[in-house]
Enzyme design. Sequence first.
Site, PDB file in Angstrom:
ATOM      1  N   ARG A 151       0.821  -1.212   0.000  1.00  0.00           N
ATOM      2  CA  ARG A 151       0.000   0.000   0.000  1.00  0.00           C
ATOM      3  C   ARG A 151       0.856   1.264   0.000  1.00  0.00           C
ATOM      4  NH1 ARG A 151      -3.975  -2.014   4.948  1.00  0.00           N
ATOM      5  NH2 ARG A 151      -4.903  -3.784   3.845  1.00  0.00           N
ATOM      6  N   CYS A 170      -0.149  15.367 -14.846  1.00  0.00           N
ATOM      7  CA  CYS A 170       0.153  14.390 -15.910  1.00  0.00           C
ATOM      8  C   CYS A 170       0.731  13.123 -15.288  1.00  0.00           C
ATOM      9  CB  CYS A 170       1.115  15.001 -16.918  1.00  0.00           C
ATOM     10  SG  CYS A 170       0.439  16.410 -17.810  1.00  0.00           S
ATOM     11  N   SER A 197      -0.904  11.202 -19.462  1.00  0.00           N
ATOM     12  CA  SER A 197      -0.639  11.822 -20.753  1.00  0.00           C
ATOM     13  C   SER A 197       0.810  12.273 -20.793  1.00  0.00           C
ATOM     14  CB  SER A 197      -1.574  13.025 -20.935  1.00  0.00           C
ATOM     15  OG  SER A 197      -1.222  13.798 -22.059  1.00  0.00           O
ATOM     16  N   ASN A 207      10.805  13.223 -17.343  1.00  0.00           N
ATOM     17  CA  ASN A 207      10.080  12.529 -16.285  1.00  0.00           C
ATOM     18  C   ASN A 207      10.787  11.253 -15.842  1.00  0.00           C
ATOM     19  OD1 ASN A 207       6.928  13.471 -17.763  1.00  0.00           O
ATOM     20  ND2 ASN A 207       7.872  14.343 -15.952  1.00  0.00           N
ATOM     21  N   TYR A 239       3.357  15.417 -30.912  1.00  0.00           N
ATOM     22  CA  TYR A 239       2.594  16.481 -31.581  1.00  0.00           C
ATOM     23  C   TYR A 239       2.978  16.574 -33.058  1.00  0.00           C
ATOM     24  CZ  TYR A 239       0.413  18.286 -27.366  1.00  0.00           C
ATOM     25  OH  TYR A 239      -0.375  18.418 -26.249  1.00  0.00           O
TER      26      TYR A 239
END
Length: 295
Positions: A151, A170, A197, A207, A239
């Site tokens: 947990r 995000c 995303s 990240n 993109y």
Amino acid sequence: MSALLEIDNRRTHMSYADHIFINMCKDIIENGTSTEGEKVRPKWEDGTSAYTIKQFGVVNRYDLSKEFPALTLRRTAIKSCTDEMLWIWQQKSNNINDLHSHVWDEWADETGSIGKAYGYQMGVKHQYKEGMMDQVDRVIYDLKNNPYSRRIMTNIYVHADLHEMHLYPCAYSMTFNVTKKPGQDKLVLNAILNQRSQDILAANNWNVCQYAVLMHMLAQVCDMQVGELVHVIADAHIYDRHIPLVKELISREPLPAPTFWLNPEVKDFYRFTRDDVRLDNYQTGPQITNIPIAV
């Protein structure tokens, strides 16, 4: 035969993070679905719709015990991404004036606040059996006292506060899981990073590196060794205006992974600074500058 051996040697010594990134980008470009012509929220600076080509449910695994997952195709600014991670996890701040970089400027108000997002949620204290703790302190408490708990996790996607966030999170959840290797005394810290995303060109390795740094820091202060970071991306997208940049980037020759250094003197998570991390022997391709960002 010697040419084939040379190619095999390059593949053997290339950064595994580059290998993952190249394959992911190729798969998105070749097999992804386009949002062109659909109703989309993001816009380019000139006001036109920002369409993407995307893949659903991308899962990448990085064994941090073998290498640090920084791209060599282009440089990832390790101190800047660490600074942002500490801004959220350590300072628990939602004000860009506490950051050294300007990556959040688009979403801040005149006071510098991004609303009840990211670091704000990490700083909210909750009632547990053991007392009042925020999510970061709860993770550290459990890693030290209940390492085999299933947990140990954080979640900053709080629906009650979404209307007061200038940007919905995000990367919104970390789930930690501890294992042990046969014959070794130190426990192994593993984690899953959940992301709803991701703008692959602008943010993917940023990240990955910042959460790899977080795992190294938590492992050190909890007397563990690092294991796997599993990165789950629900909507992994490139993109439309980034596609030529990505194609050029993944055509580059990968280089050997750098060596990660973390200041071994720091044993308290709240004592770490961005100057306590370093990438040694970090050789990279040229940086891609002026990446257009959709907002």
